[in-house]
Design an enzyme around this catalytic site. Structure first.
Site, PDB file in Angstrom:
ATOM      1  N   THR A 166       0.796  -1.227   0.000  1.00  0.00           N
ATOM      2  CA  THR A 166       0.000   0.000   0.000  1.00  0.00           C
ATOM      3  C   THR A 166       0.826   1.274   0.000  1.00  0.00           C
ATOM      4  OG1 THR A 166      -0.209  -0.254   2.361  1.00  0.00           O
ATOM      5  CG2 THR A 166      -2.055  -0.984   1.029  1.00  0.00           C
ATOM      6  N   SER A 174      -5.175   0.814   4.556  1.00  0.00           N
ATOM      7  CA  SER A 174      -5.244  -0.636   4.646  1.00  0.00           C
ATOM      8  C   SER A 174      -3.910  -1.126   5.158  1.00  0.00           C
ATOM      9  CB  SER A 174      -5.638  -1.261   3.321  1.00  0.00           C
ATOM     10  OG  SER A 174      -4.804  -0.800   2.307  1.00  0.00           O
ATOM     11  N   CYS A 175      -3.606  -2.340   4.899  1.00  0.00           N
ATOM     12  CA  CYS A 175      -2.515  -3.003   5.581  1.00  0.00           C
ATOM     13  C   CYS A 175      -1.146  -2.425   5.293  1.00  0.00           C
ATOM     14  CB  CYS A 175      -2.516  -4.442   5.136  1.00  0.00           C
ATOM     15  SG  CYS A 175      -2.480  -5.525   6.488  1.00  0.00           S
ATOM     16  N   VAL A 176      -0.287  -2.381   6.316  1.00  0.00           N
ATOM     17  CA  VAL A 176       1.115  -2.093   6.080  1.00  0.00           C
ATOM     18  C   VAL A 176       1.948  -3.254   6.561  1.00  0.00           C
ATOM     19  CG1 VAL A 176       1.081   0.393   6.043  1.00  0.00           C
ATOM     20  CG2 VAL A 176       1.141  -0.784   8.215  1.00  0.00           C
TER      21      VAL A 176
END
Lengths: 411, 103
Positions: free
Chosen positions: A198, B101-103
């Site tokens: 992300t 969202s995800c890291v």
């Protein structure tokens, strides 16, 4: 005697136990750790099992081997926390009182949350590699597999060790290349996120690697269910992807203990102040590691960095002082990229993974966001560090807070 | 950072196209933002936008699953109201930051 209870003896709980026993006088503080399981798993090693690089004996040891002397150890099942009564209720009805509680109950995979996932193909053509059983079953399958469509799917975010499924497809590419059937294997990476990762700079670097290795990325795919007869996964917006081998990161949720205690959010992670690491609800409760809802990676490195901050703040609270230590969400992950190489990312709440170098006194530097042999050795070496230094809460030559040293903002 | 005039309001946006201050939001802005995504806002849309704004203001991180448990719509219904990327679109129209969202 004052009492501290640590609930959960995984990476986070074990580190905390060692730190606290060392710091607090034994004639004033009674420290207890509670867990239902006696085996400690080296979870970063699970990733290597499907390819036969590691086996069962490489990733398990007795939990008790890592506990200091002078602590109470309870291997039994917890029913729930009763935070208003400062107590833990065990399933056999026993009650343990505490002055301070540290929740370190982690996260669990819940395949039963997805319709059709834990069905007739489970551990036959559908596998997870977040449990030892799953990783071993997958090893058995891959040994005999002659090729087809390998689909790596992430069911839900957040999940433990966000880079693991990427590492899995890199290692799969490498493995199938080595045994000479890469041309018979199609690899797809299917994610509910908008890309392979992300954060923009890391995504750019990783997308390049995925393309180079001919791994297709299918983003924005939010899994509704698995059809075992048609052998497809289906998304909520009606897309279907056929698979011959499905490797999955099941839905992650906090512990059933948290669920029963009514202390979790909708995924049963405990609402926690992201800076102080204290529970949002209860002043004598702290949360360490994956059990917390803080917006950073669910990973051992985070638990390790956070442990230093939690320790400082707990000491302040015990002494009646203001909490002054502030966690920054620091995470540090080696990413295996196959072919004996690896990459490294280092980031926190505010700073995305940047390129540059990561200085590590005596060993480094390691290349950040670069694909190098040295980074792979870092990962290999880490298993030794984990068992011998990290779990025992000994000093590591890395700051708990992220440092900008060596990082490069504009390159 | 970019400032645009939307429905008579000066509104600032981040580089990924999300409003940078949820307090600058109002219903007229939401209608315009929805129009850009070809969505016409009905009752359920408004309920969801307000739900997301309340949750965000309370510091809860937003997920598609939590919307599905909101008793406003189920997950399929959420996709029906905001086709494509429901959480990304809904947070954008609700004047909230891009969901982390995800890291």
């Amino acid at each position: 005697m004052k009492k501290i209870i640590i609930l959960g003896a995984g990476t986070a709980g074990t580190i905390m136990l060692n730190k606290l026993r060392k710091a607090l006088p034994r004639d004033e503080w009674d420290i207890t750790i509670i867990d239902q399981h006696k085996t400690h798993y080296y979870q970063p090693g699970f990733l290597f099992i499907p390819f036969g690089i590691y086996n069962r004996e490489d990733v398990i040891k007795a939990k008790a081997d890592f506990f200091p002397s002078g602590v109470n150890v309870i291997f039994d099942e917890t029913d729930r926390i009763l935070p208003k009564e400062n107590s833990i209720l065990m399933q056999d009805g026993t009650v343990h009182k505490y002055d301070y509680l540290i929740i370190a109950t982690g996260t669990q995979t819940r395949p039963e949350e997805t319709p059709g996932l834990k069905d007739k193909l489970w551990y036959k053509e559908i596998f997870d590699f977040y449990t030892l059983e799953g990783a071993l079953a997958l090893q058995n399958f891959i040994k005999r597999w002659e090729g087809g469509h390998l689909v790596m799917n992430i069911a839900e975010v957040p999940y433990k060790c966000p880079v693991a499924p990427l590492e899995f497809v890199f290692l799969a590419d490498d493995y199938f290349t080595k045994i000479g059937i890469r041309d018979k294997v199609k690899i797809s990476y299917v994610t509910p996120m908008s890309g392979a990762f992300t954060k923009p700079r890391a995504t750019k670097m990783l997308s390049g690697l995925l393309e180079e290795k001919n791994i297709e990325v299918i983003p924005d795919f939010y899994l509704e269910g698995v059809d075992n007869d048609k052998k497809v996964i289906r998304s909520y917006d009606g897309r279907e992807i056929a698979f011959d081998l499905l490797t999955i990161v099941p839905v992650n949720m906090g512990s059933e203990i948290i669920e029963r205690s009514g202390m979790g959010d909708d995924l049963f992670f405990v609402p926690t102040n992201k800076y102080t690491l204290r529970s949002e609800q209860h002043e004598n409760v702290f949360v360490l590691g994956d059990a917390a809802n803080i917006p950073t990676s669910k990973a051992g490195s985070v638990a390790h960095f956070a442990a230093d901050i939690l320790f400082e703040n707990l000491m302040s609270v015990i002494d009646g002082r203001e909490m002054h230590a502030k966690f920054d969400g620091h995470a540090n992950c080696y990413i295996e990229t196959g072919g004996g190489k690896g990459s490294l990312i280092d980031f926190n709440y505010e700073t995305e993974p940047l390129s540059g170098t990561f200085p590590l006194p005596g060993i480094g530097p390691f290349g950040l966001l670069k694909n190098t042999r040295m980074n792979h050795y870092g990962k290999v070496m880490f298993r030794w560090i984990y068992w011998h230094i990290l779990l025992k809460g000994k000093e590591m030559p890395i700051d708990p807070l992220m440092s900008m040293a060596g990082k490069c903002k504009n390159c | 950072m970019e400032t645009k005039n939307i429905a008579g309001n000066s509104v600032s946006f981040t580089e990924d196209g999300y409003m940078s201050d949820m307090n600058e939001w109002n219903e007229d802005i939401a209608k315009e933002l929805a129009k850009e995504e070809n969505i016409e806002l009905g009752d359920l849309h408004w309920k969801l936008l307000n739900f997301l704004r309340e949750k965000h203001a309370a510091g809860v991180s937003l997920t598609i699953r939590s919307v599905g448990k909101s008793s406003i719509v189920d997950i399929k219904g959420f996709y029906g109201l905001f086709p494509g990327g429901p959480l990304k679109l809904a947070t954008k129209i609700a004047g909230l930051p891009k969901p982390a969202s995800c890291v």
